[in-house]
Scaffold this active site. Structure first.
Site, mmCIF file in Angstrom:
data_model
loop_
_atom_site.group_PDB
_atom_site.id
_atom_site.type_symbol
_atom_site.label_atom_id
_atom_site.label_comp_id
_atom_site.label_asym_id
_atom_site.label_seq_id
_atom_site.Cartn_x
_atom_site.Cartn_y
_atom_site.Cartn_z
ATOM 1 N N PHE A 1 0.796 -1.226 0.000
ATOM 2 C CA PHE A 1 0.000 0.000 0.000
ATOM 3 C C PHE A 1 0.832 1.282 0.000
ATOM 4 O O PHE A 1 0.429 2.302 0.556
ATOM 5 C CB PHE A 1 -0.963 0.011 1.197
ATOM 6 C CG PHE A 1 -1.606 -1.319 1.455
ATOM 7 C CD1 PHE A 1 -2.268 -1.998 0.432
ATOM 8 C CD2 PHE A 1 -1.528 -1.933 2.697
ATOM 9 C CE1 PHE A 1 -2.853 -3.244 0.652
ATOM 10 C CE2 PHE A 1 -2.101 -3.181 2.926
ATOM 11 C CZ PHE A 1 -2.759 -3.831 1.898
ATOM 12 N N CYS A 2 2.001 1.236 -0.651
ATOM 13 C CA CYS A 2 2.907 2.393 -0.691
ATOM 14 C C CYS A 2 3.159 2.940 0.713
ATOM 15 O O CYS A 2 3.245 4.156 0.922
ATOM 16 C CB CYS A 2 2.362 3.478 -1.621
ATOM 17 S SG CYS A 2 2.409 3.008 -3.354
ATOM 18 N N ALA A 3 3.274 2.010 1.654
ATOM 19 C CA ALA A 3 3.636 2.348 3.039
ATOM 20 C C ALA A 3 4.481 1.188 3.566
ATOM 21 O O ALA A 3 4.173 0.570 4.581
ATOM 22 C CB ALA A 3 2.384 2.551 3.890
ATOM 23 N N CYS B 1 5.327 -2.106 -4.265
ATOM 24 C CA CYS B 1 3.993 -1.620 -3.939
ATOM 25 C C CYS B 1 2.936 -2.645 -4.320
ATOM 26 O O CYS B 1 1.888 -2.721 -3.696
ATOM 27 C CB CYS B 1 3.711 -0.295 -4.658
ATOM 28 S SG CYS B 1 4.298 1.150 -3.744
#
Length: 453
Positions: free
Chosen positions: A375-377, A395
């Protein structure tokens, strides 16, 4: 508010009309089903109200700020009125500026370009990459993931107090996590920042679609959000807040619209006088339709009433959480614990399942769209999964075949347009997949888990 108490008052909790609610998709097992869009945290569907407003304006579209013709004047009025509508939606201060950008990522990159050269930036490792990565020209301090809201405030307070030299500083923090949906103590973090002479920017990408955001009440210096998460997927975003750093810096983009006056010098060069208004960072022909759509979404959400929207969303959150809690193999990811307030964003893993395989089965066999991955985290998800947050990852889905363990998660997210049936189908699908397994075979193709044909 309990699930039962909200359910008793469904007459005031109907979902808002959105595009795509009647779309049907094929199932690998045969037949079709209405698509359950449960990936709002990535991109929310367009509100019908937004689509209708944009369609009504489209024939009158024209270039802004430059034309003498009627359509250009009309478009200019709409564009500037959109700016005022967004300022009202965010409860901005009288001297704040509202700059239209492409997205939250673009907004935070713009702010990163205007911070003073000696500015220190403080960011929790729990942030989305849009908040983690733009500060390439600044000295950045990355703070470890807190496990309570109080610990978040204490960690920031200590880091700001210990900084040397004691020059300008900026704190960047999310309002609601794009992974766990948990609400962050923004007001308290802002107080800690200001107590140490620092400024704070709020990443409201996941907060603004779900809760009212008041710049004045939260006492933040800037707020950034995206139209495509606010039911206005027309390629626009917002950076709103203090004007001084924006006015003092060179334009984010150099070009027409940002310049007030350009003259040739005798030595052959040019002298440029830049605008002091928001136009300084809106060079080129602006995305008028994108800005207008954001304003339309702001109006629609305000008129619907956030009290009603929040109550209904918490009803859906309760249904999902209760359904997942009934499946022992499911682990919901959380920083602050089960009782932490959150928006309609929930991530989880399923024992014995590759997360990409599970998400693929939800789509192919049930017509449910969720998201899997990091989740791009990346640092946050890996911390929540008990891995080293420095471990590399992508990602999207990792290269893991169905049935193999993968270090990623599944995210279900929803909002103002989600009908009860979608979350009920999701909960049923999770229970069936865990109990009975997938009905179809799957394989890995280009890093994605897909049905085998």
């Amino acid at each position: 508010m309990s699930v039962s108490s909200v359910a008793a008052d469904q007459s005031v909790c109907a979902p808002l009309p959105v595009l795509g609610r009647d779309v049907t998709v094929p199932l690998v097992t045969g037949g079709e089903v209405s698509y359950a869009a449960l990936d709002y945290a990535a991109s929310a569907p367009a509100l019908q109200r937004v689509w209708d407003d944009v369609a009504a304006y489209a024939p009158y579209y024209g270039s802004v700020h430059r034309g003498a013709g009627y359509l250009s004047q009309l478009s200019t009025d709409l564009f500037e009125n959109a700016r005022r509508t967004v300022a009202e939606f965010l409860d901005c201060r009288a001297d704040d500026q509202v700059v239209f950008t492409r997205s939250t990522t673009d907004s935070l990159n713009l702010l990163a370009r205007v911070v003073p050269a000696d500015c220190r930036v403080f960011v929790f490792e729990t942030e989305h990459h849009a908040s983690l990565l733009p500060w390439r020209d600044a000295q950045v301090t990355y703070l470890n993931a807190p496990r309570t809201p109080e610990q978040a405030v204490a960690t920031l307070d200590r880091a700001l107090a210990d900084r040397e030299p004691h020059g300008p500083a900026l704190v960047c923090v999310t309002g609601a996590s794009n992974v766990t949906g948990e609400l962050w103590p923004v007001r308290e973090l802002a107080a800690a920042a200001h107590a140490h002479g620092a400024r704070i920017v709020l990443d409201a990408a996941q907060l603004a679609p779900h809760h009212p955001v008041s710049v004045e009440d939260l006492d933040v210096d800037w707020v950034a959000f995206s139209g495509h998460k606010l039911y206005a997927p027309f390629g626009s975003g917002v950076l709103a807040g203090r004007a001084d750093w924006l006015r003092a810096a060179e334009p984010y983009l150099a070009g027409g619209g940002a310049s007030r006056r350009v003259t040739r010098r005798t030595d052959g060069g040019v002298d440029v006088e830049w605008h002091d208004s928001a136009a300084r960072h809106e060079a080129g022909s602006p995305n008028v339709i994108g800005a207008y759509s954001i304003a339309a979404a702001c109006k629609a959400l305000t008129e619907a009433g956030f009290d009603t929207l929040v109550a209904r969303e918490q009803y859906l959150v309760g249904k999902v959480r209760e359904g997942l809690a009934a499946v022992p193999e499911v682990k919901v990811l959380s920083l602050f614990g089960d009782d932490a307030p959150r928006v309609g964003v929930i991530s989880f893993v399923v024992e014995g399942w590759n997360s990409s395989h599970f998400a693929a089965a939800l789509s192919a066999e049930y017509g449910i769209g969720v998201r899997d991955g990091l989740f791009c985290a990346h640092p946050l998800v890996r911390t929540l999964l008990g891995s080293d947050p420095q471990t590399q990852g992508e990602c999207g889905a990792p290269e893991a075949a169905p049935g193999e363990k993968s270090l990623n998660a599944i995210r279900v997210s929803f909002g103002a347009g989600t009908p009860d049936e979608h979350v009920e189908r999701f909960v049923t699908a999770v229970r069936e997949l865990v109990a009975e397994g997938a009905k179809w075979s799957y394989r890995t193709e280009d890093g994605r888990c897909v049905p085998a044909v």
